[in-house]
Structure formats: structure tokens, C-alpha cells
Design a protein around this motif. Structure first.
Motif, PDB file in Angstrom:
ATOM      1  N   VAL A 145       0.879  -1.172   0.000  1.00  0.00           N
ATOM      2  CA  VAL A 145       0.000   0.000   0.000  1.00  0.00           C
ATOM      3  C   VAL A 145       0.907   1.209   0.000  1.00  0.00           C
ATOM      4  O   VAL A 145       1.612   1.470   0.978  1.00  0.00           O
ATOM      5  CB  VAL A 145      -0.944   0.012   1.214  1.00  0.00           C
ATOM      6  CG1 VAL A 145      -1.762   1.293   1.223  1.00  0.00           C
ATOM      7  CG2 VAL A 145      -1.849  -1.202   1.200  1.00  0.00           C
ATOM      8  N   GLY A 146       0.923   1.914  -1.148  1.00  0.00           N
ATOM      9  CA  GLY A 146       1.919   2.964  -1.317  1.00  0.00           C
ATOM     10  C   GLY A 146       3.305   2.352  -1.303  1.00  0.00           C
ATOM     11  O   GLY A 146       3.584   1.386  -2.000  1.00  0.00           O
ATOM     12  N   SER A 147       4.168   2.853  -0.474  1.00  0.00           N
ATOM     13  CA  SER A 147       5.521   2.314  -0.373  1.00  0.00           C
ATOM     14  C   SER A 147       5.664   1.281   0.740  1.00  0.00           C
ATOM     15  O   SER A 147       6.731   0.698   0.927  1.00  0.00           O
ATOM     16  CB  SER A 147       6.516   3.464  -0.127  1.00  0.00           C
ATOM     17  OG  SER A 147       6.200   4.142   1.080  1.00  0.00           O
ATOM     18  N   MET A 148       4.593   1.060   1.484  1.00  0.00           N
ATOM     19  CA  MET A 148       4.653   0.139   2.620  1.00  0.00           C
ATOM     20  C   MET A 148       4.326  -1.285   2.182  1.00  0.00           C
ATOM     21  O   MET A 148       3.278  -1.539   1.596  1.00  0.00           O
ATOM     22  CB  MET A 148       3.663   0.567   3.707  1.00  0.00           C
ATOM     23  CG  MET A 148       3.689  -0.332   4.949  1.00  0.00           C
ATOM     24  SD  MET A 148       2.507   0.215   6.205  1.00  0.00           S
ATOM     25  CE  MET A 148       3.179   1.828   6.611  1.00  0.00           C
ATOM     26  N   GLU A 149       5.215  -2.211   2.464  1.00  0.00           N
ATOM     27  CA  GLU A 149       4.971  -3.612   2.150  1.00  0.00           C
ATOM     28  C   GLU A 149       4.155  -4.249   3.266  1.00  0.00           C
ATOM     29  O   GLU A 149       4.612  -4.359   4.400  1.00  0.00           O
ATOM     30  CB  GLU A 149       6.288  -4.362   1.969  1.00  0.00           C
ATOM     31  CG  GLU A 149       7.036  -3.981   0.713  1.00  0.00           C
ATOM     32  CD  GLU A 149       8.211  -4.906   0.433  1.00  0.00           C
ATOM     33  OE1 GLU A 149       8.431  -5.853   1.220  1.00  0.00           O
ATOM     34  OE2 GLU A 149       8.909  -4.683  -0.569  1.00  0.00           O
ATOM     35  N   ILE A 150       2.923  -4.655   2.914  1.00  0.00           N
ATOM     36  CA  ILE A 150       2.083  -5.360   3.884  1.00  0.00           C
ATOM     37  C   ILE A 150       2.484  -6.833   3.933  1.00  0.00           C
ATOM     38  O   ILE A 150       2.610  -7.432   4.988  1.00  0.00           O
ATOM     39  CB  ILE A 150       0.597  -5.213   3.507  1.00  0.00           C
ATOM     40  CG1 ILE A 150       0.228  -3.728   3.325  1.00  0.00           C
ATOM     41  CG2 ILE A 150      -0.275  -5.871   4.559  1.00  0.00           C
ATOM     42  CD1 ILE A 150       0.449  -2.878   4.541  1.00  0.00           C
ATOM     43  N   TYR A 151       2.660  -7.403   2.738  1.00  0.00           N
ATOM     44  CA  TYR A 151       3.224  -8.755   2.624  1.00  0.00           C
ATOM     45  C   TYR A 151       4.486  -8.630   1.779  1.00  0.00           C
ATOM     46  O   TYR A 151       4.423  -8.274   0.602  1.00  0.00           O
ATOM     47  CB  TYR A 151       2.238  -9.715   1.950  1.00  0.00           C
ATOM     48  CG  TYR A 151       0.985  -9.959   2.760  1.00  0.00           C
ATOM     49  CD1 TYR A 151       1.010 -10.807   3.861  1.00  0.00           C
ATOM     50  CD2 TYR A 151      -0.213  -9.327   2.438  1.00  0.00           C
ATOM     51  CE1 TYR A 151      -0.126 -11.019   4.620  1.00  0.00           C
ATOM     52  CE2 TYR A 151      -1.357  -9.541   3.190  1.00  0.00           C
ATOM     53  CZ  TYR A 151      -1.303 -10.383   4.276  1.00  0.00           C
ATOM     54  OH  TYR A 151      -2.433 -10.586   5.020  1.00  0.00           O
ATOM     55  N   GLY A 152       5.643  -8.895   2.387  1.00  0.00           N
ATOM     56  CA  GLY A 152       6.905  -8.788   1.672  1.00  0.00           C
ATOM     57  C   GLY A 152       7.095  -9.935   0.708  1.00  0.00           C
ATOM     58  O   GLY A 152       6.157 -10.676   0.395  1.00  0.00           O
ATOM     59  N   GLN A 153       8.304 -10.098   0.199  1.00  0.00           N
ATOM     60  CA  GLN A 153       8.572 -11.118  -0.808  1.00  0.00           C
ATOM     61  C   GLN A 153       8.157 -12.500  -0.296  1.00  0.00           C
ATOM     62  O   GLN A 153       8.782 -13.044   0.609  1.00  0.00           O
ATOM     63  CB  GLN A 153      10.054 -11.141  -1.176  1.00  0.00           C
ATOM     64  CG  GLN A 153      10.489  -9.965  -2.008  1.00  0.00           C
ATOM     65  CD  GLN A 153      11.893 -10.175  -2.587  1.00  0.00           C
ATOM     66  OE1 GLN A 153      12.416 -11.271  -2.559  1.00  0.00           O
ATOM     67  NE2 GLN A 153      12.473  -9.108  -3.111  1.00  0.00           N
ATOM     68  N   THR A 154       7.078 -13.005  -0.875  1.00  0.00           N
ATOM     69  CA  THR A 154       6.566 -14.319  -0.506  1.00  0.00           C
ATOM     70  C   THR A 154       6.890 -15.264  -1.649  1.00  0.00           C
ATOM     71  O   THR A 154       6.328 -15.144  -2.735  1.00  0.00           O
ATOM     72  CB  THR A 154       5.044 -14.267  -0.285  1.00  0.00           C
ATOM     73  OG1 THR A 154       4.753 -13.195   0.626  1.00  0.00           O
ATOM     74  CG2 THR A 154       4.528 -15.573   0.292  1.00  0.00           C
ATOM     75  N   ASN A 155       7.846 -16.177  -1.444  1.00  0.00           N
ATOM     76  CA  ASN A 155       8.284 -17.019  -2.553  1.00  0.00           C
ATOM     77  C   ASN A 155       7.327 -18.185  -2.771  1.00  0.00           C
ATOM     78  O   ASN A 155       6.398 -18.412  -1.997  1.00  0.00           O
ATOM     79  CB  ASN A 155       9.715 -17.517  -2.348  1.00  0.00           C
ATOM     80  CG  ASN A 155       9.841 -18.396  -1.106  1.00  0.00           C
ATOM     81  OD1 ASN A 155       8.848 -18.833  -0.541  1.00  0.00           O
ATOM     82  ND2 ASN A 155      11.064 -18.630  -0.682  1.00  0.00           N
ATOM     83  N   TYR A 156       7.541 -18.913  -3.862  1.00  0.00           N
ATOM     84  CA  TYR A 156       6.499 -19.850  -4.263  1.00  0.00           C
ATOM     85  C   TYR A 156       6.287 -21.014  -3.297  1.00  0.00           C
ATOM     86  O   TYR A 156       5.154 -21.469  -3.145  1.00  0.00           O
ATOM     87  CB  TYR A 156       6.730 -20.340  -5.698  1.00  0.00           C
ATOM     88  CG  TYR A 156       7.618 -21.540  -5.857  1.00  0.00           C
ATOM     89  CD1 TYR A 156       7.089 -22.820  -5.767  1.00  0.00           C
ATOM     90  CD2 TYR A 156       8.970 -21.400  -6.123  1.00  0.00           C
ATOM     91  CE1 TYR A 156       7.900 -23.923  -5.922  1.00  0.00           C
ATOM     92  CE2 TYR A 156       9.774 -22.506  -6.290  1.00  0.00           C
ATOM     93  CZ  TYR A 156       9.248 -23.771  -6.187  1.00  0.00           C
ATOM     94  OH  TYR A 156      10.036 -24.861  -6.346  1.00  0.00           O
TER      95      TYR A 156
END
Length: 305
Positions: free
Chosen positions: A234-245
Motif C-alpha cells: 500500500v503505497g511504499s509500505m509492504e504489507i506482505y513482503g517477498q513471498t516465494n512460491y
């Protein structure tokens, strides 16, 4: 979402059977019929059972399955499409039916005896038949409008050595009393071109004409590893960061008896509306990074208009 396949229902009704001849060729479809519940009594539909029998005439024996003759499914309510599975450039109508089952239940084995039964035949010089049966735990209210279900048969040219085919179908509507349930509405969007590999792409840009997106799955080809990772910002804020497969597999299928579904993955996100133009400091972004360049089919569970 993740609903049980064998829904707990408190009553059901079965529509009248309807029939249609299959068109020739491979790309055309024909409407088998429109199926409408006759006595919903303001109850909530909590499941649909689709049963289609295909009768095929062949000039020589050649094996085939019911999926080759499934032409599509539509669910329409108050003149608005809640579900439209008519195939696209990436998915056949039957593949979409399986994906819908995967999305609703989390099961990977859509062709199990409790999900979708895809009848098969060795074929013969003459007449044979197969049946497709699908149990879909869809939710639809009837108090504010009666939904209709359209089923289609595909062209008999999809079956080797077929000279004619027809289809006979009926729909069973399963009911419960659940006044707070919101209708299911699912949008399927195919990206117009292949997305670049190893590049973050905001796929929310393909969902800007939707009021509110509640869940998103992507059909990323035949392998889960086609997706490097997903993000939600949301904007520049990561709510869920890099979530790999591997983690996406767990999000899609959180129970031990479920498996990942060959590249069909649920992306972590919050219910969002994606802006049609530009962005603001609070604009949501649903980002994917692919391991290989390819088109995506984006499946979104949305709030009905």
C-alpha cells in the motif's frame, strides 16, 4: 475461501433436463439450456451439481473424455455475470472449470470422485456416451434475484472420428439459510501479452474496473516455480513482503491433504480497489515476479456490483 466439497445443505432441487446437438468443428459451442431454480424460497444456494451426458457417434473407435465436449458454464443474476467460464487464449472451458473447483476448495485433485468426474470412453464405430459431473460449492443468494445457469456443449470436431454429438444436462441446486452470505463473483482476466521474467509487475493494473477485489489467484502455467515471489504493498509500505512460491503453496493449500495446483497460486493481499489511472501514496499494488516470461490468467474473487 476453501470450502468443503460435500457441502452441508438443508434441501435441494433438481432442474428439468435439457438437450442440444453439438455443432461441428472445434471452436464453436451451442447452448444446452438455461437452468433456473423453481422453488428457492429466499434460501441461499450453497452448491451446484452439474451433470452433462454427451452422446457421440464415431466412424471408427477412438477414445475420448467428457472434457473434450464441455463448452462452458455461465452463472447470471439480475443480468450480470457472476461466473463466466467459456475458455480463453490460455485455458479451455474445462480447464477453467477445474480452476474454479481449485479456487473454491483448495483441492488439487479436482478429478476426484467428490469433485469433478470426467467420464471417458474407448469409443466405437457407432454411438457411445460419457458423463461429466461437477460439484461446485458456490454461494448465491436468491432473495434479491434468481440466478440462472447456462451450460454449453463444444463442437464434436474435438473428438477424433466423431460425426455427430449431442448433450443432455441438468443442474441440482443445494440450499441453506445463510442470510449474511454475499454472492460469489469471479473475474478472469488474461494479460494481453507475456510479462517479463525477473521483473516486478503490478498485476493490480489489470483489475482496475472491479469495485473491490477480495482474493486473487494466478494461473502461471504448469509449474509453481514459474513464480519467483509475490508482494502486496500500500503505497511504499509492504504489507506482505517477498513471498516465494513454496510459501505461496502453503497459503493456497493450508491443510495437509491439499497440494499445490500446478502453477495456480493464491497471492497474499488485503481486500483492495486498484486505481484506474496513476497512483497515490496509498494506492495498493499486487506485485508478482516471474521466473519465466509468460502470459497470466488472473482469477479474482470480487464484490458483486
Amino acid at each position: 475461501m476453501l470450502r468443503p466439497v460435500l457441502v452441508n445443505y438443508k434441501g435441494s432441487e433438481t432442474s428439468k433436463q435439457k438437450s442440444a446437438n453439438a455443432p461441428s468443428g472445434t471452436s464453436s459451442t451451442a447452448l444446452i439450456g438455461t437452468f433456473v431454480p423453481e422453488s428457492p424460497n429466499n434460501r441461499t444456494i450453497v452448491g451446484l451439481e452439474l451433470v452433462i451426458t454427451f452422446n457421440v457417434t464415431q466412424s471408427a473407435a477412438a477414445s475420448y473424455t467428457a472434457s473434450q465436449l464441455f463448452g462452458g458454464l455461465e452463472v447470471i443474476k439480475n443480468s450480470k455475470r457472476r461466473i463466466e467460464l467459456l475458455g480463453n487464449t490460455l485455458e479451455t472451458a474445462y480447464a477453467q472449470l477445474v480452476r474454479l473447483f481449485n479456487m473454491l476448495t483448495g483441492f488439487s485433485d479436482a478429478t476426484s470422485t467428490v469433485g469433478i468426474q470426467n467420464g471417458s470412453s474407448a469409443g466405437a464405430a457407432g454411438a457411445t456416451s460419457v458423463t461429466l459431473r461437477a460439484l461446485l460449492p458456490l454461494h448465491l443468494q436468491t432473495s434479491d434475484g434468481i440466478p440462472q445457469v447456462n451450460l454449453y456443449v463444444a463442437g464434436y470436431g474435438n473428438v477424433t472420428d466423431a460425426t455427430a454429438a449431442s448433450a443432455t444436462a441438468y443442474v441440482r441446486f443445494m440450499y441453506d439459510v445463510m442470510p449474511n452470505i454475499i454472492d460469489d463473483e469471479i473475474k478472469v482476466v488474461v494479460t494481453p501479452s507475456s510479462l517479463a521474467a525477473n521483473t516486478e509487475v503490478n498485476i493490480g493494473e489489470y483489475l482496475t474496473n472491479v469495485k473491490l477485489v477480495k482474493e486473487v489467484f494466478i494461473d502461471a502455467g504448469s509449474a509453481d516455480s514459474n513464480v519467483n515471489y509475490s508482494k502486496f504493498k500500500v503505497g511504499s509500505m509492504e504489507i506482505y513482503g517477498q513471498t516465494n512460491y513454496p510459501t505461496l503453496r502453503m497459503i493456497t493449500t493450508p491443510y495437509p491433504y491439499m497440494n499445490a495446483v500446478n502453477g495456480f497460486l493464491k497471492l497474499p493481499m488485503l481486500p483492495s480497489s486498484f486505481p484506474a489511472q496513476g497512483s497515490s501514496p496509498l494506492s495498493p499494488q499486487l506485485i508478482v515476479d516471474l521466473a519465466t516470461s509468460e502470459q497470466l490468467a488472473i482469477w479474482a474473487l470480487v464484490t458483486p456490483e
